[in-house]
Design a protein around this motif. Structure first.
Motif, PDB file in Angstrom:
ATOM      1  N   THR A 112       0.829  -1.208   0.000  1.00 37.34           N
ATOM      2  CA  THR A 112       0.000   0.000   0.000  1.00 37.34           C
ATOM      3  C   THR A 112       0.858   1.249   0.000  1.00 37.34           C
ATOM      4  N   TRP A 113       1.822   1.326   0.918  1.00 41.62           N
ATOM      5  CA  TRP A 113       2.669   2.523   0.996  1.00 41.62           C
ATOM      6  C   TRP A 113       3.445   2.721  -0.300  1.00 41.62           C
ATOM      7  N   LEU A 114       3.963   1.627  -0.833  1.00 41.13           N
ATOM      8  CA  LEU A 114       4.743   1.739  -2.067  1.00 41.13           C
ATOM      9  C   LEU A 114       3.851   2.133  -3.241  1.00 41.13           C
ATOM     10  N   ALA A 115       2.676   1.544  -3.332  1.00 39.10           N
ATOM     11  CA  ALA A 115       1.756   1.886  -4.416  1.00 39.10           C
ATOM     12  C   ALA A 115       1.285   3.330  -4.316  1.00 39.10           C
ATOM     13  N   CYS A 116       1.209   3.833  -3.104  1.00 41.55           N
ATOM     14  CA  CYS A 116       0.737   5.200  -2.899  1.00 41.55           C
ATOM     15  C   CYS A 116       1.812   6.248  -3.173  1.00 41.55           C
TER      16      CYS A 116
ATOM     17  N   LEU B 165     -10.124  -1.611  -4.157  1.00 40.66           N
ATOM     18  CA  LEU B 165     -11.297  -2.348  -4.572  1.00 40.66           C
ATOM     19  C   LEU B 165     -11.604  -2.039  -6.037  1.00 40.66           C
ATOM     20  N   THR B 166     -12.372  -2.899  -6.654  1.00 42.74           N
ATOM     21  CA  THR B 166     -12.896  -2.560  -7.969  1.00 42.74           C
ATOM     22  C   THR B 166     -13.989  -1.510  -7.779  1.00 42.74           C
ATOM     23  N   PRO B 167     -14.331  -0.763  -8.825  1.00 46.28           N
ATOM     24  CA  PRO B 167     -15.424   0.214  -8.672  1.00 46.28           C
ATOM     25  C   PRO B 167     -16.704  -0.399  -8.128  1.00 46.28           C
TER      26      PRO B 167
ATOM     27  N   LEU C 209     -19.785   9.876  -3.655  1.00 50.06           N
ATOM     28  CA  LEU C 209     -18.684   9.561  -2.748  1.00 50.06           C
ATOM     29  C   LEU C 209     -17.811   8.437  -3.308  1.00 50.06           C
ATOM     30  N   ALA C 210     -18.411   7.374  -3.783  1.00 45.12           N
ATOM     31  CA  ALA C 210     -17.635   6.256  -4.322  1.00 45.12           C
ATOM     32  C   ALA C 210     -16.774   6.716  -5.506  1.00 45.12           C
ATOM     33  N   ALA C 211     -17.330   7.575  -6.345  1.00 40.87           N
ATOM     34  CA  ALA C 211     -16.573   8.093  -7.486  1.00 40.87           C
ATOM     35  C   ALA C 211     -15.416   8.965  -7.026  1.00 40.87           C
ATOM     36  N   LYS C 212     -15.651   9.772  -5.987  1.00 39.57           N
ATOM     37  CA  LYS C 212     -14.602  10.654  -5.477  1.00 39.57           C
ATOM     38  C   LYS C 212     -13.450   9.841  -4.882  1.00 39.57           C
ATOM     39  N   ILE C 213     -13.755   8.813  -4.119  1.00 41.08           N
ATOM     40  CA  ILE C 213     -12.699   7.959  -3.570  1.00 41.08           C
ATOM     41  C   ILE C 213     -11.935   7.279  -4.705  1.00 41.08           C
ATOM     42  N   GLY C 214     -12.680   6.807  -5.706  1.00 44.87           N
ATOM     43  CA  GLY C 214     -12.059   6.138  -6.829  1.00 44.87           C
ATOM     44  C   GLY C 214     -11.110   7.019  -7.609  1.00 44.87           C
ATOM     45  N   GLU C 215     -11.417   8.301  -7.723  1.00 42.91           N
ATOM     46  CA  GLU C 215     -10.537   9.228  -8.426  1.00 42.91           C
ATOM     47  C   GLU C 215      -9.128   9.199  -7.862  1.00 42.91           C
ATOM     48  N   GLU C 216      -9.025   9.064  -6.555  1.00 44.13           N
ATOM     49  CA  GLU C 216      -7.717   9.086  -5.904  1.00 44.13           C
ATOM     50  C   GLU C 216      -7.052   7.722  -5.880  1.00 44.13           C
TER      51      GLU C 216
ATOM     52  N   GLU D 135      -8.000   4.615  -7.646  1.00 46.21           N
ATOM     53  CA  GLU D 135      -7.938   3.722  -8.799  1.00 46.21           C
ATOM     54  C   GLU D 135      -6.619   3.815  -9.564  1.00 46.21           C
ATOM     55  N   PRO D 136      -6.002   4.998  -9.709  1.00 46.08           N
ATOM     56  CA  PRO D 136      -4.702   5.054 -10.399  1.00 46.08           C
ATOM     57  C   PRO D 136      -3.593   4.294  -9.672  1.00 46.08           C
ATOM     58  N   LEU D 137      -3.793   3.990  -8.383  1.00 50.86           N
ATOM     59  CA  LEU D 137      -2.766   3.311  -7.594  1.00 50.86           C
ATOM     60  C   LEU D 137      -2.958   1.800  -7.560  1.00 50.86           C
ATOM     61  N   THR D 138      -4.116   1.333  -8.013  1.00 48.75           N
ATOM     62  CA  THR D 138      -4.486  -0.067  -7.826  1.00 48.75           C
ATOM     63  C   THR D 138      -3.600  -1.026  -8.613  1.00 48.75           C
ATOM     64  N   ASP D 139      -3.254  -0.689  -9.852  1.00 51.89           N
ATOM     65  CA  ASP D 139      -2.414  -1.591 -10.657  1.00 51.89           C
ATOM     66  C   ASP D 139      -1.053  -1.813  -9.999  1.00 51.89           C
ATOM     67  N   LYS D 140      -0.460  -0.743  -9.478  1.00 51.48           N
ATOM     68  CA  LYS D 140       0.835  -0.868  -8.806  1.00 51.48           C
ATOM     69  C   LYS D 140       0.721  -1.753  -7.571  1.00 51.48           C
ATOM     70  N   TYR D 141      -0.350  -1.567  -6.811  1.00 46.49           N
ATOM     71  CA  TYR D 141      -0.574  -2.394  -5.620  1.00 46.49           C
ATOM     72  C   TYR D 141      -0.679  -3.865  -6.003  1.00 46.49           C
ATOM     73  N   ASN D 142      -1.482  -4.173  -6.992  1.00 42.66           N
ATOM     74  CA  ASN D 142      -1.679  -5.564  -7.405  1.00 42.66           C
ATOM     75  C   ASN D 142      -0.386  -6.178  -7.928  1.00 42.66           C
ATOM     76  N   GLU D 143       0.425  -5.375  -8.600  1.00 44.25           N
ATOM     77  CA  GLU D 143       1.717  -5.864  -9.106  1.00 44.25           C
ATOM     78  C   GLU D 143       2.637  -6.240  -7.946  1.00 44.25           C
ATOM     79  N   LEU D 144       2.679  -5.414  -6.925  1.00 47.81           N
ATOM     80  CA  LEU D 144       3.526  -5.707  -5.766  1.00 47.81           C
ATOM     81  C   LEU D 144       3.033  -6.927  -4.998  1.00 47.81           C
ATOM     82  N   ILE D 145       1.735  -7.032  -4.818  1.00 46.89           N
ATOM     83  CA  ILE D 145       1.177  -8.190  -4.108  1.00 46.89           C
ATOM     84  C   ILE D 145       1.520  -9.484  -4.846  1.00 46.89           C
ATOM     85  N   ALA D 146       1.540  -9.421  -6.158  1.00 46.31           N
ATOM     86  CA  ALA D 146       1.847 -10.608  -6.961  1.00 46.31           C
ATOM     87  C   ALA D 146       3.336 -10.945  -6.948  1.00 46.31           C
TER      88      ALA D 146
END
Length: 336
Positions: A68-72, A216-218, A279-286, A288-299
């Motif tokens: 999480t920290w690295l993806a962020c 999370l996914t949208p 609200l869900a869209a607003k959280i996603g704006e921040e 969602e761009p970080l999610t791919d990096k997070y998933n890559e690190l977890i893998a």
């Protein structure tokens, strides 16, 4: 230029949620990016075993928190990013500090007092099932902080007392042994976002089961946001801040202008369901761009491990030096 050293950490007892992100991770990463700041950021896995006795959860959480920290966006070239258990000097310092800390100070710790009050309410012995990890937690937190002579420790308001205890213990050590080895740390509170509320309006916490995970996914995010507590007011009726946690959660992700518009729309009758979509869209704006990096690190956890080991190597250089000063001050030294 003199830099301000900032230290913070996250316990490894679960998958990071919005409360962790807003209250600790995001502020720490923003601080680490400032030229006048020197950041020490760590995974508090020894703190984790105070409450969590599930080895699989500790391991999984350690991986998730680091990713999480690295993806962020944590820049590990400019910060010292490490796992608490990789710095054995912290545990040595913890014992030394335990030997000079009064029981009376520990008796006043909020977590211990709450556990005692619960036991008494349930007609149990005051100390029933209270383990020493809980009781001595503030001393280990003190060792975390003063080992690296942090200037500032960003915490939620529920942790202020522990930083104050760290100041007391550090001052007691310096006075007793006549050495100014330890700096007295200062609390830093984000006055705009203190403790993020959860789905039910209480502090967002795993123990309350009221959290929203970060990555999370949208569809998953919307499902989680839909669980936020509201009342039965119909579309068209005015809705106010004290009626739902929606307001505070939105505020944590919005600019002041965006929040003012959100609050105004609800006062003017926007439906709760529509507000939850916003609200869900607003959280996603921040996030969602970080999610791919997070998933890559977890893998690929070996990438995480390499980064943590590099951070530990940097941290131990200073930890060894400070522990040597401490041992010299208390008389534990070579006789040659």
């Amino acid at each position: 230029m003199n830099k301000t050293r900032v230290l913070t950490g996250v316990t490894t007892t679960g998958i990071p949620h919005l409360g962790n992100y807003v209250g600790a991770i995001r502020p720490a990463i923003r601080a680490a990016a400032q030229e006048n700041v020197e950041s020490y950021l760590f995974l508090a896995n020894y703190h984790g075993i105070i409450k969590c006795h599930q080895p699989e959860m500790i391991e999984e959480s350690t991986k998730a928190v680091a990713a999480t920290w690295l993806a962020c966006g944590l820049d590990t070239e400019r910060t010292v990013f490490y796992r608490q258990s990789d710095i054995p000097e912290i545990l040595e310092l913890n014992w030394i500090l335990t030997c000079i800390t009064t029981k009376g100070l520990m008796n006043r710790a909020h977590a211990y007092k709450a556990a005692v009050d619960k036991n008494i309410t349930e007609n149990q012995d005051a100390d029933f099932d209270i383990e020493m990890g809980l009781y001595s937690y503030p001393i280990l937190m003190t060792a975390d902080i003063i080992m690296f002579n942090a200037h500032h420790v960003p915490v939620g308001r529920d942790q202020i007392q522990h930083v104050e205890m760290a100041r007391d213990i550090a001052q007691r050590f310096n006075h007793r042994f006549g050495k100014d080895i330890f700096r007295l740390p200062e609390v830093v509170i984000d006055e705009n976002v203190e403790l993020l509320v959860g789905l039910d309006g209480r502090k967002m916490s795993k123990s309350y089961g009221n959290t929203i995970e970060l990555f999370l996914t949208p569809k998953q995010r919307q499902k989680a946001v839909n669980k936020i507590l509201t009342n039965l007011k119909e579309p068209g009726e005015p809705k106010f801040k004290d009626e739902s946690p929606l307001f505070e959660i939105y505020q944590a992700f919005a600019t002041p202008a965006e929040y003012a518009e959100f609050e105004s729309n609800l006062k003017n009758g926007m439906a709760w369901g529509e507000a939850k979509k916003v609200l869900a869209a607003k959280i996603g704006e921040e996030l969602e761009p970080l999610t791919d990096k997070y998933n890559e690190l977890i893998a690929h956890p070996t990438q995480i491990e390499e980064i943590l080991q590099a951070g530990a190597a940097k941290a131990r250089v200073e930890a060894r030096e400070r522990l040597a000063q401490v041992k010299d001050a208390i008389g534990i030294k070579s006789l040659a």
